[in-house]
Design an enzyme around this catalytic site. Structure first.
Site, PDB file in Angstrom:
ATOM      1  N   GLY A  23       0.820  -1.204   0.000  1.00  0.00           N
ATOM      2  CA  GLY A  23       0.000   0.000   0.000  1.00  0.00           C
ATOM      3  C   GLY A  23       0.853   1.252   0.000  1.00  0.00           C
ATOM      4  O   GLY A  23       2.046   1.210  -0.284  1.00  0.00           O
ATOM      5  N   ASN A  24       0.232   2.371   0.326  1.00  0.00           N
ATOM      6  CA  ASN A  24       0.962   3.631   0.444  1.00  0.00           C
ATOM      7  C   ASN A  24       0.347   4.474   1.542  1.00  0.00           C
ATOM      8  O   ASN A  24      -0.625   4.070   2.189  1.00  0.00           O
ATOM      9  CB  ASN A  24       0.999   4.370  -0.901  1.00  0.00           C
ATOM     10  CG  ASN A  24      -0.390   4.654  -1.439  1.00  0.00           C
ATOM     11  OD1 ASN A  24      -1.189   5.347  -0.812  1.00  0.00           O
ATOM     12  ND2 ASN A  24      -0.686   4.104  -2.616  1.00  0.00           N
ATOM     13  N   TYR A  25       0.875   5.679   1.741  1.00  0.00           N
ATOM     14  CA  TYR A  25       0.501   6.501   2.887  1.00  0.00           C
ATOM     15  C   TYR A  25      -0.674   7.445   2.627  1.00  0.00           C
ATOM     16  O   TYR A  25      -0.987   8.279   3.471  1.00  0.00           O
ATOM     17  CB  TYR A  25       1.702   7.339   3.341  1.00  0.00           C
ATOM     18  CG  TYR A  25       2.875   6.529   3.835  1.00  0.00           C
ATOM     19  CD1 TYR A  25       2.786   5.789   5.010  1.00  0.00           C
ATOM     20  CD2 TYR A  25       4.069   6.502   3.127  1.00  0.00           C
ATOM     21  CE1 TYR A  25       3.859   5.057   5.474  1.00  0.00           C
ATOM     22  CE2 TYR A  25       5.157   5.763   3.579  1.00  0.00           C
ATOM     23  CZ  TYR A  25       5.044   5.042   4.753  1.00  0.00           C
ATOM     24  OH  TYR A  25       6.107   4.310   5.207  1.00  0.00           O
TER      25      TYR A  25
END
Length: 399
Positions: A207-209
């Site tokens: 995923g990412n932030y």
């Protein structure tokens, strides 16, 4: 302004006398004004003056008499087209920012479904105090419109920023807002927001932030201007407020691709703000990996389908497509290339090199680039304010 219903909140400030002029201007422009005042405001201007000018009884207390009748802040909150607090003292701003509903004005604010405009009025040091600035920032991030105070001589005889803006200018802000409110009336806007999660096994993912805050702010901004918004969002904790927003929750890039491509043909505008994963694991395990049996973990990744490029290829002449680019270096060059490559009409460039911009923050700093090569740099502001400015630019593209 004609036939607009406006709640005017008045607090205990020496600037309360300006409320009389403000009511007169609003009524002359055709608005219906309901005054709600704090008990302290009565020390500066009388309810009789305000009710005479507004032609409505002033609301101040929860109960009008000891017979069980009461003033419903909920009814007021659903009646209004806008709520304006002018003057707004540091005390009331603090209560609004922290949900301290100990008077009729704040309970009405907390129940109000309409846009809220706040015109601070206080001494220069109070306005500059960090706690006041934090409270104003919190209110702004909640989607409220702050009408900045003017500079000049104050009641303390000090000079500085803190004077409530003049009534004619405040009325002008509301008039401009209502004039622009329906610019996207009957337009259908598709917006993506948040991250995507690409499963490795049942408990792990790539995923990412991304928090989704920018995309949600854009959805609210478009809805406030009359658009019917379809918000397709990855996994976030945010909630939508405007009933014009229809929300579809997805998890993976494939799910977002399917939802967006299915909706795009009906859209007039698409704003792709989501941080979609470029890659996903080639194989997803059906059971949780165990470190005891898997001494090494090697992931083979495959590309996800490119949502922006797909929509760019599908785009009709009457549609507008807006994308985002998050870069760490050579931002302008990369953004321009992405704009052309994916057939976008406008791209908003974020740079992780800019302090206060990026994932998870309430502020952002973007540079807008259109197909004609025009570059518009927006300074660091709240994501709510940035969203308003982006939508204003998008509206010009529809002409």
């Amino acid at each position: 302004m004609k036939d607009k219903k406006i709640i005017l909140g008045i607090t205990g400030s020496i600037a309360a006398y300006k409320a009389a002029y403000l009511i007169r201007i609003l009524v002359k422009k055709g608005a219906e004004v309901q005054v709600v005042m704090t008990p302290a405001a009565k020390e500066f201007i009388t309810p009789l003056t305000l009710s005479t000018l507004s032609r409505k009884p002033v609301v101040s207390d929860f109960f009008s008499a000891r017979d069980g009748s009461w003033h419903s802040h909920v009814d007021l909150g659903t009646w209004a087209d806008a709520m304006l607090i002018a003057p707004a003292t540091a005390s009331t701003i603090g209560k609004m920012a922290n949900g301290i509903a100990d008077n009729m004005l704040v309970t009405t604010y907390l129940s109000c479904r309409a846009p809220v405009f706040i015109a601070p009025a206080m001494d220069v040091d109070m306005y500059a105090h960090p706690s006041t600035r934090q409270n104003i920032a919190r209110l702004r991030n909640c989607g409220n419109h702050i009408i900045e105070p003017a500079e000049g001589e104050l009641a303390s005889l000090l000079n500085g920023k803190g004077r409530m803006e003049e009534p004619d200018r405040i009325a002008g802000v509301l008039e401009s807002f209502f004039a622009s409110q329906n610019l996207l009336q009957k337009k259908k806007v598709l917006i993506t927001a948040g991250p995507t999660y690409e499963k490795i096994d049942p408990v792990r993912f790539i995923g990412n932030y991304s928090s989704g805050k920018m995309g949600f702010a854009l959805a609210e901004a478009c809805a406030r201007k009359g658009a019917d918004v379809h918000l397709v969002t990855g996994p976030v904790t945010l909630q939508t407020a405007n009933p014009r927003i229809r929300r579809t929750d997805v998890e993976s890039a494939d799910e977002m691709y399917a939802a967006v491509t299915a909706s795009f043909t009906e859209a007039d505008i698409a704003i792709l703000c989501a941080a979609v994963a470029d890659y996903r694991p080639e194989k997803q395990r059906t059971e949780k990996m165990k470190r005891e049996t898997d001494s090494q973990c090697v992931l083979s990744l495959t590309q996800n389908r490119d949502i922006a490029a797909t929509l760019g290829a599908m785009k009709r002449d009457d549609q507008r497509l807006i994308g985002f680019a998050l870069e760490t270096s050579d931002g302008i060059a990369h953004a321009k290339a992405k704009l052309e490559r994916k057939n976008l009409d406008l791209i908003a460039l974020n740079s992780l090199e800019d302090e206060g911009a990026g994932f998870g923050l309430d502020t952002n700093k973007v540079t807008l680039i259109d197909r004609k090569g025009k570059i518009t740099a927006l300074p660091l502001k709240s994501k709510t304010e940035i969203a308003e400015e982006i939508v204003t630019v998008v509206i010009t593209l529809m002409g």
